[in-house]
Design an enzyme around this catalytic site. Sequence first.
Site, PDB file in Angstrom:
ATOM      1  N   HIS A 154       5.172  11.989 -10.290  1.00  0.00           N
ATOM      2  CA  HIS A 154       6.111  11.242  -9.652  1.00  0.00           C
ATOM      3  C   HIS A 154       7.009  12.216  -8.401  1.00  0.00           C
ATOM      4  CE1 HIS A 154       6.734   7.726 -11.735  1.00  0.00           C
ATOM      5  NE2 HIS A 154       6.748   8.195 -12.757  1.00  0.00           N
ATOM      6  N   GLY A 159       4.589   4.933  -4.173  1.00  0.00           N
ATOM      7  CA  GLY A 159       3.423   4.026  -3.878  1.00  0.00           C
ATOM      8  C   GLY A 159       2.848   4.154  -2.603  1.00  0.00           C
ATOM      9  N   ARG A 257      11.097 -12.940  -1.114  1.00  0.00           N
ATOM     10  CA  ARG A 257      10.675 -13.362  -2.510  1.00  0.00           C
ATOM     11  C   ARG A 257      11.106 -12.268  -3.380  1.00  0.00           C
ATOM     12  NH1 ARG A 257       4.478 -12.641  -2.518  1.00  0.00           N
ATOM     13  NH2 ARG A 257       4.735 -10.861  -1.112  1.00  0.00           N
ATOM     14  N   ARG A 292      13.609   3.552   8.069  1.00  0.00           N
ATOM     15  CA  ARG A 292      15.062   3.677   8.136  1.00  0.00           C
ATOM     16  C   ARG A 292      15.723   4.772   8.533  1.00  0.00           C
ATOM     17  NH1 ARG A 292      17.465  -0.536   4.992  1.00  0.00           N
ATOM     18  NH2 ARG A 292      16.013  -2.039   4.288  1.00  0.00           N
ATOM     19  N   SER A 381       9.090  -2.752  -7.041  1.00  0.00           N
ATOM     20  CA  SER A 381       8.292  -3.969  -6.273  1.00  0.00           C
ATOM     21  C   SER A 381       7.125  -3.230  -5.516  1.00  0.00           C
ATOM     22  CB  SER A 381       9.276  -4.653  -5.275  1.00  0.00           C
ATOM     23  OG  SER A 381       8.387  -5.470  -4.311  1.00  0.00           O
ATOM     24  N   ASP A 391     -12.152   0.107  -2.397  1.00  0.00           N
ATOM     25  CA  ASP A 391     -13.537  -0.070  -2.668  1.00  0.00           C
ATOM     26  C   ASP A 391     -14.200   1.159  -2.817  1.00  0.00           C
ATOM     27  OD1 ASP A 391     -16.146  -1.038  -3.143  1.00  0.00           O
ATOM     28  OD2 ASP A 391     -16.202  -2.141  -1.229  1.00  0.00           O
TER      29      ASP A 391
END
Length: 449
Positions: A154, A159, A257, A292, A381, A391
């Site tokens: 971490h 991500g 969403r 940002r 998210s 791949d």
Amino acid sequence: MVVMKGCYTIKPAEPTPASGIVISDCDQDKPITHAPVIYVYCPPGNFSYRSALESIKVSLSKALVHFYPLAGCLKLVGEGGRVELECNSVGVGFCEAESDAELADFGDFCPTPELRSLIPSVAYSTPLHEIPLLLVQITRFRCGGLSLGLAISHVMADGTSLRNFMSVWAQIARGNPLDVVLPYLDRTALLARDPPTLRYNHERFDPPPLLMNQSDSDEERNKRTTVVMLHLSKTQVERLKNMANDSRAIESRPYSRYEAVAGHLWRCTCKAREHKNDQITKLYFQVNIRDRMKPPLPRGYFGNAIIRVAATSRSGKLMTMPLSYGSSKIREAIEMVTHDYVKSAFDFVKVQPNLTRFRTYHTVRSTHGAFYGNPNVEVTSSLGLPQKGVDFGWGKEIHMGPGSVAFDGKSFIMDGPNEDGSLIVALRLQVGHMDALKELFYEDILNLA
């Protein structure tokens, strides 16, 4: 049953710089643990496992030339929980395994202990400088399928950084010219100011709210939990967005969403947990700060470039007001994240005498650090992040997702497997509340106005 066939160390294919790379103040408050991630593949009939195994090891070694910090180690600095990175090319852990299971046995790949067995485990009782920053496990199934499990520090990557690493690794494995952005390794842009300047109330560093009439979290943190995968069709996602936007302020932009689904999940957990109206609850989540900052971070920035924030409400308002209310609280927390806010947050990390409490909240039934479960939730998210389509030469994965969901109230919102607008929510919740949550989650989509 998973049987280990061999474990060894993969080092960079070429000499790499030995100079230390700074650990930024954006990295310093991240848990000293590894994020478990799994990719699952169903190769074609002419697939050669032995060739694939050799290819993935060689390509990993070559990828580490570009991402050489992952081949180093972390060392504790003093007694305040801070760490530094040593770029010593000690390498990453790599294991090959076999399983007598079939891919169909894993259903929708819910993060159960069985799925977790496909990802390397880490013994945190080991001295920190002896723990690899990246561990990889390739598992072959009797049906011919494969899984690639990763445990990545971490402190070292978020991500977006993980996706960049996987893209480079996969392109090297396929023998293609690298047409992706190579990592930008300098983390100094995300250091605190000198001297630190605290201009905001950074409530994400405050102790999480407790249940009313409780003086500590001991009772809640010791309750049994379970994990579920909640599937939302494109129609259900659109309905939630419409419900969130039907009553929003006209002058504000439409809710996303994420804001709609996270707001819906937040109110449903309050209902399932049977909160009193005056209960204070927080929804914690991460905001990507790459664009940002002023100036924006360079493309390919490798490290953590996320800031943890919290939306706050009384449960009664979440449960009784339109969905737009919860979405608006999430929006408020997102819009708070400006360049100045982020720099102030780094300054706050810098002046902390001890960061240990931020290192240990991650584990199920942890007895250390803050407890972020009931009455709170945390929603991570991956929407908008191109995490899928990795791949290595045997086709794109049929599943990519978290290998575990760490604690009560923790959840992940991910795109569905077919890129058809559907979503999946992986959620851990106390056993006593899960049945009610599953019923409310879908019932409210039909009944909310």
